[in-house]
Write an enzyme that holds these catalytic residues in place. Sequence first.
Site, PDB file in Angstrom:
ATOM      1  N   ASP A  20      -8.654   7.932  12.158  1.00 53.88           N
ATOM      2  CA  ASP A  20      -8.979   6.829  11.152  1.00 53.88           C
ATOM      3  C   ASP A  20      -8.298   6.804   9.907  1.00 53.88           C
ATOM      4  O   ASP A  20      -7.572   7.622   9.725  1.00 53.88           O
ATOM      5  CB  ASP A  20     -10.389   7.465  10.703  1.00 53.88           C
ATOM      6  CG  ASP A  20     -11.263   6.618   9.886  1.00 53.88           C
ATOM      7  OD1 ASP A  20     -11.184   5.336  10.168  1.00 53.88           O
ATOM      8  OD2 ASP A  20     -12.529   6.994   9.454  1.00 53.88           O
TER       9      ASP A  20
ATOM     10  N   ASN B 237     -17.102  -0.720  17.145  1.00 49.67           N
ATOM     11  CA  ASN B 237     -16.115  -1.491  16.392  1.00 49.67           C
ATOM     12  C   ASN B 237     -16.050  -3.109  16.816  1.00 49.67           C
ATOM     13  O   ASN B 237     -15.186  -3.715  16.449  1.00 49.67           O
ATOM     14  CB  ASN B 237     -14.758  -0.726  16.678  1.00 49.67           C
ATOM     15  CG  ASN B 237     -14.499   0.290  15.909  1.00 49.67           C
ATOM     16  OD1 ASN B 237     -13.856   1.495  16.378  1.00 49.67           O
ATOM     17  ND2 ASN B 237     -14.905   0.661  14.816  1.00 49.67           N
TER      18      ASN B 237
HETATM   19  C1  IPE Z   1     -14.483   5.623  14.092  1.00 51.33           C
HETATM   20  O1  IPE Z   1     -13.726   5.067  13.116  1.00 51.33           O
HETATM   21  C2  IPE Z   1     -14.168   5.151  15.346  1.00 51.33           C
HETATM   22  C3  IPE Z   1     -12.761   5.142  15.603  1.00 51.33           C
HETATM   23  C4  IPE Z   1     -11.751   6.004  15.342  1.00 51.33           C
HETATM   24  C5  IPE Z   1     -12.215   4.561  16.914  1.00 51.33           C
HETATM   25  P1  IPE Z   1     -14.568   4.011  11.836  1.00 51.33           P
HETATM   26  O2  IPE Z   1     -13.540   3.566  10.917  1.00 51.33           O
HETATM   27  O3  IPE Z   1     -14.836   2.620  12.965  1.00 51.33           O
HETATM   28  O4  IPE Z   1     -15.779   4.804  11.613  1.00 51.33           O
HETATM   29  P2  IPE Z   1     -16.925   4.602  10.527  1.00 51.33           P
HETATM   30  O5  IPE Z   1     -17.538   3.181  10.910  1.00 51.33           O
HETATM   31  O6  IPE Z   1     -16.329   4.465   9.316  1.00 51.33           O
HETATM   32  O7  IPE Z   1     -17.946   5.407  10.547  1.00 51.33           O
HETATM   33  C1  IPE Z   2      -9.251   3.410  12.625  1.00 56.02           C
HETATM   34  O1  IPE Z   2      -8.817   2.975  11.443  1.00 56.02           O
HETATM   35  C2  IPE Z   2      -8.818   2.562  13.954  1.00 56.02           C
HETATM   36  C3  IPE Z   2     -10.158   2.188  14.354  1.00 56.02           C
HETATM   37  C4  IPE Z   2     -11.216   2.279  14.279  1.00 56.02           C
HETATM   38  C5  IPE Z   2      -9.951   1.010  15.442  1.00 56.02           C
HETATM   39  P1  IPE Z   2      -9.675   2.153  10.591  1.00 56.02           P
HETATM   40  O2  IPE Z   2      -9.558   0.390  10.956  1.00 56.02           O
HETATM   41  O3  IPE Z   2     -11.209   2.360  10.891  1.00 56.02           O
HETATM   42  O4  IPE Z   2      -9.315   2.360   9.105  1.00 56.02           O
HETATM   43  P2  IPE Z   2     -10.131   2.285   7.726  1.00 56.02           P
HETATM   44  O5  IPE Z   2     -11.248   3.094   8.254  1.00 56.02           O
HETATM   45  O6  IPE Z   2     -10.781   0.904   7.501  1.00 56.02           O
HETATM   46  O7  IPE Z   2      -9.232   2.718   6.600  1.00 56.02           O
HETATM   47 MG    MG Z   3     -12.341   3.527   9.566  1.00 56.87          MG
END
Ligand code: IPE
Ligand code: IPE
Ligand code: MG
Length: 248
Positions: free
Chosen positions: A21, A69
């Site tokens: 993340d 997502n």
């Molecule tokens: C969790 O990350 C899913 C992945 C890392 C693929 P998100 O960034 O989507 O999670 P939330 O929505 O902040 O909980």
């Molecule tokens: C994790 O990074 C990757 C996916 C969930 C695909 P994020 O895209 O969630 O990054 P933040 O949480 O917005 O920083």
């Molecule tokens: Mg995230």
Amino acid sequence: MSLEAQIDRTNLPQHIAIIMDGNGRWAKEQGMSRVLGHKNGVGSVREVAEAAAELGIQHITLYAFSTENWARPKHEVNALMELLVETIKSEMSTLKKNKIQLNAIGNLSELPESCQINLKEAIEETSNHDHMTLTLALSYSARWELENAMQTIAHKIERKEISANQVNEELISKHLNTANMPDPELLIRTSGEKRISNFLLWQIAYSELYFTDTLWPDFKKDDLFQAIIDYQKRERRFGKTSEQVNQL
Ligand code: IPE
Ligand code: IPE
Ligand code: MG
């Protein structure tokens, strides 16, 4: 002493699961687009996979795209799907060099066809690699996985292939996408968020949780080593007392 040298090779987790993340926040800090954040996350995937394989970890499972997502802006979802195909192609040499078998869990039929084809090919091409298994969780959520497993089990009961009282922990585990893997002993989440976000709910019943503020594109080999060292300092009691665990 280097972090790597501090790791006890006799007490390695067999399976490490990672919620990758913070790509978006990393990009924002750099004044880049979110998509470039995701692109920069690929380097961390490579480093972590190589470091884990070198250490002798058997399974790494990476949460790459959750069911939730799909609700992101369409252009970001499309870019992530394109990046997946590009990465599978560009990292094939890494998988070959380190004898890493690629695997995927999740509702893969939801992925665009080009992703499904490339993924299937890469999984087949690496199927004889026996050093480590790298599992990508794609269009994955634990509740989706459990719902599926429960439906399959219910159908088997309906068809009288099994009886209701045969439904136990072992049978449920066997109906999950992770059927052939040990449960992760260690779950890592980057970016400072302290939640599970629908990842491997059944399998992490007794996992050690490790949260770090490091954003995923900055998570490198030493960060993995640090997480493993932290894990090795913990006492896994599984409900028992410390005295019981330490009894010879
Ligand atoms: C969790 O990350 C899913 C992945 C890392 C693929 P998100 O960034 O989507 O999670 P939330 O929505 O902040 O909980
Ligand atoms: C994790 O990074 C990757 C996916 C969930 C695909 P994020 O895209 O969630 O990054 P933040 O949480 O917005 O920083
Ligand atoms: Mg995230």
